[in-house]
Design a protein around this motif. Structure first.
Motif: not given
Length: 382
Positions: A61-65, A77-85, A174-181, A203-205
């Protein structure tokens, strides 16, 4: 005078040198002990044929924010390279102008509600006067029309308020996908616009991941007709992955889809395989190799490659020790290699003892002393 035994041997040896006959044959094998050789006892088995296919790892899964409203980025509001929901807050856009739009839309709704209330009262009054025959039907119809127009105006105002609230909510991206940003592609203070070409982050799953490999069109046709499945039968259909460093991947995968298109230049089709990736060892874009099962050869024999040579015509041959410990030569039909063995479909049978060491010291028809080769640690593990 009769020559002695040693003199006879010397005469025979000299004659053999002149005639080109080996001295051991001229003197007779009974004068020398059988040569020890190392053999491997073969066994028939069903062999699964596999093919090595190159491939690339693709995120499942790939989502471009991207922003959906325009404005100035005020906060990341996020840490680069972290996992987001999915739904996590990533960026915040200055909401001042959108809050003003919500306030204006709220006032417009209140005004429309007041107008509708007044029009409804006027309609009720005209209805009562008509019953007392004070006004005409035309007066009542006009009052009802004004009331209905006011109701429609209220719906328009409510829709505008809803749109204003949506735009205000979109100031928080907001994050449209759960994965690694990945890394942030914008900074605080940057001006962004709705639907802009550049993404703010990607964001990549990564669990699971896909591996796209290429397969010849002929093999794909066989697979679609079911021939490959029929050949495989109950054999192991596991798909094995080899990483770029040559090490095998600890998890196995399975075929999930095939591209319904054949490349006109190469004649290949893209296949998609799915692999679990809990440790995120596989990353998108990584080059890998996939070992895919293609079919099964029943009752085949695996002959060690160090026991197979070739004759003057280039045909594969092997020396086999029969039950009398006499050497026989066999012409083989080799399908392909698998590891350090040849897959032999004809020429060798179950229980044959093939010579793997000492080939230079023996020949066809000689009597030998066979010794079974002990398996190495690697062979035992395999």
């Amino acid at each position: 005078m009769v020559p002695s035994r040693s003199a006879l041997k010397s005469i025979v040896l000299a004659a053999s040198l002149l005639s080109g006959i080996p001295a051991g044959v001229a003197l007779g094998q009974e004068d020398r002990p059988p040569t020890p050789v190392t053999v491997v006892t073969l066994a028939e088995q069903d062999v699964t044929l596999t093919s090595i296919l190159p491939g690339r790892v693709v995120a499942s899964g790939v989502a471009e924010v991207r922003p959906q409203v325009a404005g100035i980025i005020t906060e990341r509001l996020f840490e680069e390279g972290s996992f987001v929901t999915q739904g996590d807050e990533l960026y915040r856009i200055d909401p001042a102008s959108y809050e003003a739009q919500v306030a204006a839309a709220t006032a417009a709704v209140a005004q429309a509600e007041a107008t509708l209330s007044s029009a409804q009262k006027e309609s009720d009054r005209m209805q009562a006067l008509l019953e007392r025959r004070v006004v005409s039907q035309q007066n009542l119809d006009d009052a009802n029309a004004i009331r209905d127009a006011a109701a429609a105006a209220l719906q328009v105002a409510q829709a505008q308020l809803l749109a204003a609230n949506i735009d205000l909510d979109r100031t928080t991206i907001r994050a449209p996908l759960t994965g690694e940003v990945g890394r942030s592609l914008t900074t605080r203070g940057a001006l962004v616009t709705a639907g802009q070409a550049g993404a703010l982050a990607v964001i990549r799953q990564l669990d699971p991941v896909y591996v796209d490999v290429t397969q010849s069109a002929a093999e794909l046709i066989r697979w679609r007709r079911g021939e490959t499945q029929a050949e495989l039968g109950n054999a192991n259909r596991t798909v094995v992955l080899t990483l770029a460093d040559g090490e095998p991947y600890e998890f196995t995968g399975e075929l999930t889809a095939a591209e319904p298109h054949v490349d006109e230049q190469t004649g290949v089709v893209v296949l998609r395989l799915e692999f679990p990736n809990p440790d995120e060892l596989l990353l998108p874009g990584m080059y890998v190799q996939v070992e895919m099962p293609q079919g099964v050869i029943a009752n085949a024999v695996l002959a060690p490659q160090d026991g197979v040579t070739r004759d003057r015509r280039g045909r594969p041959i092997a020396l086999v020790v029969n039950e009398q410990n006499v050497i026989e030569e066999r012409t083989l039909t080799v399908v392909r290699n698998i590891g350090s063995d040849w897959i032999v479909s004809a020429g060798l049978e179950d229980g044959d003892r093939i010579i793997v060491e000492g080939l230079q010291m023996v020949g066809v028809g000689m009597t030998v002393v066979p010794e079974e080769r002990q398996p190495t640690q690697t062979q035992t593990e395999n």
